[in-house]
Every structure is written in C-alpha cells, then in structure tokens.
Design a protein around this motif. Structure first.
Motif, PDB file in Angstrom:
ATOM      1  N   GLU A   9       0.831  -1.203   0.000  1.00  0.00           N
ATOM      2  CA  GLU A   9       0.000   0.000   0.000  1.00  0.00           C
ATOM      3  C   GLU A   9       0.868   1.256   0.000  1.00  0.00           C
ATOM      4  OE1 GLU A   9      -2.883  -0.164   3.161  1.00  0.00           O
ATOM      5  OE2 GLU A   9      -3.815  -1.969   2.347  1.00  0.00           O
ATOM      6  N   THR A  10       1.972   1.214   0.735  1.00  0.00           N
ATOM      7  CA  THR A  10       2.882   2.362   0.767  1.00  0.00           C
ATOM      8  C   THR A  10       3.475   2.624  -0.608  1.00  0.00           C
ATOM      9  OG1 THR A  10       3.392   1.990   3.097  1.00  0.00           O
ATOM     10  CG2 THR A  10       4.991   3.276   1.831  1.00  0.00           C
ATOM     11  N   LEU A  11       3.897   1.570  -1.294  1.00  0.00           N
ATOM     12  CA  LEU A  11       4.441   1.740  -2.641  1.00  0.00           C
ATOM     13  C   LEU A  11       3.368   2.263  -3.594  1.00  0.00           C
ATOM     14  CD1 LEU A  11       6.870   1.489  -4.539  1.00  0.00           C
ATOM     15  CD2 LEU A  11       6.067  -0.803  -5.083  1.00  0.00           C
ATOM     16  N   ALA A  12       2.162   1.742  -3.473  1.00  0.00           N
ATOM     17  CA  ALA A  12       1.068   2.201  -4.339  1.00  0.00           C
ATOM     18  C   ALA A  12       0.717   3.664  -4.059  1.00  0.00           C
ATOM     19  CB  ALA A  12      -0.152   1.304  -4.165  1.00  0.00           C
ATOM     20  N   LEU A  13       0.782   4.080  -2.803  1.00  0.00           N
ATOM     21  CA  LEU A  13       0.554   5.492  -2.476  1.00  0.00           C
ATOM     22  C   LEU A  13       1.647   6.368  -3.068  1.00  0.00           C
ATOM     23  CD1 LEU A  13      -0.704   5.293   1.202  1.00  0.00           C
ATOM     24  CD2 LEU A  13      -1.942   6.251  -0.756  1.00  0.00           C
ATOM     25  N   THR A  14       2.865   5.870  -3.050  1.00  0.00           N
ATOM     26  CA  THR A  14       3.970   6.582  -3.695  1.00  0.00           C
ATOM     27  C   THR A  14       3.682   6.722  -5.184  1.00  0.00           C
ATOM     28  OG1 THR A  14       5.546   5.771  -2.057  1.00  0.00           O
ATOM     29  CG2 THR A  14       6.456   6.551  -4.147  1.00  0.00           C
TER      30      THR A  14
END
Length: 94
Positions: A9-14
């Motif tokens: 999720e963190t990578l996708a938010l990035t």
C-alpha cells in the motif's frame, strides 16, 4: 522480495503521488478509471484502488520505468507489491 500488504500500500501510495505530479499521466489515469480529482483523495486508503494504480502504471513499460527511475524503486517492485494487494494474485489455470 515479498511485500506485506502495508508495504504494498505504501508503494502504491507513492505511485499515486507520482501520478498526481505528472500532468501528462494524471488525466490518462483519471480517464481510464473514470475517477474524479476529489475521488483520488477519498480512495487513497482503499487497497482495491491502490491495486488499480499499480495496474495502470504497469500497462506501459515506459510509465513503470519512469516511476521506478524517478523514485529509486526496483523495476520488479511494483509487480511484487501488486501481488500483495486485493486482486493481485496470479491466476494459475492448471
């Protein structure tokens, strides 16, 4: 490397932030998904939506390479992160 759901999720938010900063890609993403600008913020916490962000970027090699180059992300990371989000499991037909 295997991604946890939180890391994915963190990578996708990035990736979503990266898309939002690119005037050439954000309208394409919004047109492809049918999402409005206000909906971007509202759906940023939705794992299904975040999977769609990664799916969109991975549709074009040039886009995913730009994202990875700009953010220092390994080229295989978005696909690995996508697998950790809802709907990202690879289909096995046998």
């Amino acid at each position: 490397m295997s991604y946890t759901r939180d890391a994915a999720e963190t990578l996708a938010l990035t990736a979503l932030g990266w898309l939002a900063a690119h005037d050439d890609l954000l309208p394409v993403f919004m047109g492809a998904t049918g999402i409005g600008e206000s909906d971007l913020r509202q759906n940023a916490a939705n794992p299904d939506f975040l999977g769609g962000v990664l799916d969109f970027l991975m549709m074009d090699d040039a886009w995913i390479m730009r994202f990875c180059d700009d953010t220092g992300t390994p080229y295989d990371a978005p696909a690995q992160a996508r697998a950790a989000l809802p709907g990202g499991a690879q289909m096995h037909w046998t």
